[in-house]
Write a protein that holds these residues in place. Sequence first.
Motif, short mmCIF file in Angstrom:
data_model
loop_
_atom_site.label_atom_id
_atom_site.label_comp_id
_atom_site.label_asym_id
_atom_site.label_seq_id
_atom_site.Cartn_x
_atom_site.Cartn_y
_atom_site.Cartn_z
N ILE A 53 0.85 -1.20 0.00
CA ILE A 53 0.00 0.00 0.00
C ILE A 53 0.88 1.25 0.00
CG2 ILE A 53 -1.66 1.33 1.38
CD1 ILE A 53 -2.62 -1.56 2.42
N TYR A 54 1.91 1.24 0.83
CA TYR A 54 2.81 2.40 0.92
C TYR A 54 3.53 2.62 -0.42
CZ TYR A 54 6.33 5.59 2.81
OH TYR A 54 7.13 6.68 3.04
N LEU A 55 3.99 1.54 -1.04
CA LEU A 55 4.66 1.65 -2.34
C LEU A 55 3.71 2.21 -3.40
CD1 LEU A 55 6.62 -1.71 -2.23
CD2 LEU A 55 7.69 0.54 -2.52
N SER A 56 2.44 1.80 -3.31
CA SER A 56 1.49 2.29 -4.31
C SER A 56 1.18 3.76 -4.07
CB SER A 56 0.23 1.41 -4.32
OG SER A 56 -0.84 2.02 -3.68
N GLU A 57 1.23 4.20 -2.82
CA GLU A 57 1.04 5.63 -2.51
C GLU A 57 2.15 6.47 -3.13
OE1 GLU A 57 0.84 5.73 1.75
OE2 GLU A 57 -1.22 4.93 1.80
N LYS A 58 3.29 5.83 -3.38
CA LYS A 58 4.41 6.53 -4.01
C LYS A 58 4.22 6.63 -5.53
CE LYS A 58 7.21 6.85 -0.40
NZ LYS A 58 7.74 8.15 0.00
N GLY A 59 3.14 6.02 -6.02
CA GLY A 59 2.81 6.17 -7.44
C GLY A 59 3.17 5.00 -8.34
N TYR A 60 3.70 3.93 -7.76
CA TYR A 60 4.08 2.78 -8.58
C TYR A 60 2.90 1.83 -8.78
CZ TYR A 60 8.65 4.57 -7.30
OH TYR A 60 9.72 5.39 -7.12
N ASP A 61 3.02 1.00 -9.79
CA ASP A 61 2.06 -0.08 -10.01
C ASP A 61 2.55 -1.27 -9.17
OD1 ASP A 61 -0.14 -1.09 -12.24
OD2 ASP A 61 1.17 -2.68 -11.51
N VAL A 62 1.74 -1.71 -8.20
CA VAL A 62 2.20 -2.68 -7.21
C VAL A 62 1.27 -3.88 -7.16
CG1 VAL A 62 2.84 -3.05 -4.78
CG2 VAL A 62 3.15 -0.79 -5.82
N THR A 63 1.88 -5.06 -7.10
CA THR A 63 1.15 -6.31 -6.86
C THR A 63 1.69 -6.90 -5.56
OG1 THR A 63 0.89 -6.69 -9.23
CG2 THR A 63 0.59 -8.60 -7.79
N ALA A 93 -7.20 -2.33 -2.49
CA ALA A 93 -6.82 -2.55 -3.90
C ALA A 93 -7.47 -1.49 -4.79
CB ALA A 93 -7.25 -3.95 -4.33
N HIS A 94 -6.77 -1.15 -5.88
CA HIS A 94 -7.32 -0.25 -6.90
C HIS A 94 -6.64 -0.58 -8.22
CE1 HIS A 94 -3.66 2.20 -6.52
NE2 HIS A 94 -3.85 2.17 -5.22
N GLU A 95 -6.84 0.25 -9.20
CA GLU A 95 -6.36 -0.04 -10.56
C GLU A 95 -4.85 -0.35 -10.62
OE1 GLU A 95 -6.27 2.10 -14.97
OE2 GLU A 95 -7.04 3.21 -13.22
N HIS A 96 -4.08 0.30 -9.74
CA HIS A 96 -2.62 0.08 -9.76
C HIS A 96 -2.10 -0.62 -8.50
CE1 HIS A 96 -2.07 2.16 -13.51
NE2 HIS A 96 -2.84 3.13 -13.05
N LEU A 97 -3.01 -1.28 -7.80
CA LEU A 97 -2.62 -2.04 -6.61
C LEU A 97 -3.47 -3.31 -6.55
CD1 LEU A 97 -1.06 -2.33 -3.92
CD2 LEU A 97 -2.86 -0.96 -2.83
#
Length: 246
Positions: free
Chosen positions: A61-71, A87-91
């Motif tokens: 979640i923290y990595l996705s807050e930084k703007g990356y596409d994360v799985t 979860a969202h489009e890039h998480l």
Amino acid sequence: MPHSDAEWFSTWFDSSYYHLLYRDRNHAEARFFIDELLLHLHPKPTTRLLDLACGKGRHAIYLSEKGYDVTGVDLSPESIAFAQQFAHEHLHFHVHDMRNPLPYGPFDFIFNLFTSFGYFANETENVVALRSAAAALRPGGKMVIDFMNTERTVRELVAREEKMVEGTTFRLRRHLDNDFVVKEISFTDKQGQERMYEERVRALSRERFEEYFQMAGLRLAEVLGDYQLGPYDEQTSPRMIFVLKK
């Protein structure tokens, strides 16, 4: 690849008591470490990241807050069910056994953080897991494995400890068993039942890891020793953080 239901991590990590015992894990330290890693690795904004053994997903979640596409993938259905609400489009989150091929790639970076490796009873499965990860990396991609500094951990093992969390007293016993650092966790649950779990992490040396990396086709770029990314010192470093390249 079917695996026995009796594997310790498949029951303990799904228990509410696991999350209770480790409730106070240092979030600030984890975020600081991730910030340092990102500065060090400087991924492009379009980077696809995998958090391998992501637990309840707080680092993903923290990595996705930084703007990356994360799985984020984890063996625990309960943890992934919790993570799904974020979860969202890039998480994205999936229940996944790291020994099995990863169908979600390819990734630019794979992070395996906070000693989430070396759990398997059969040593070859560690290499299988690394091969699956390597196969999901883009050529030139990087993998970070953050493990305990085994040398120091074994030397400073605290044999007995008690921890009281929200009225539950956890009794912890640590010892070495063959090639594993074992933590036995016993407590009386809210129904008055005695419960016991154990954590078993293979006491992997740097040399053993290097053999694994070679077998998985990963090249060791550097070894760091702490969450400030200082150099690794076998005697004094709290961590053993491998940066690998495909």
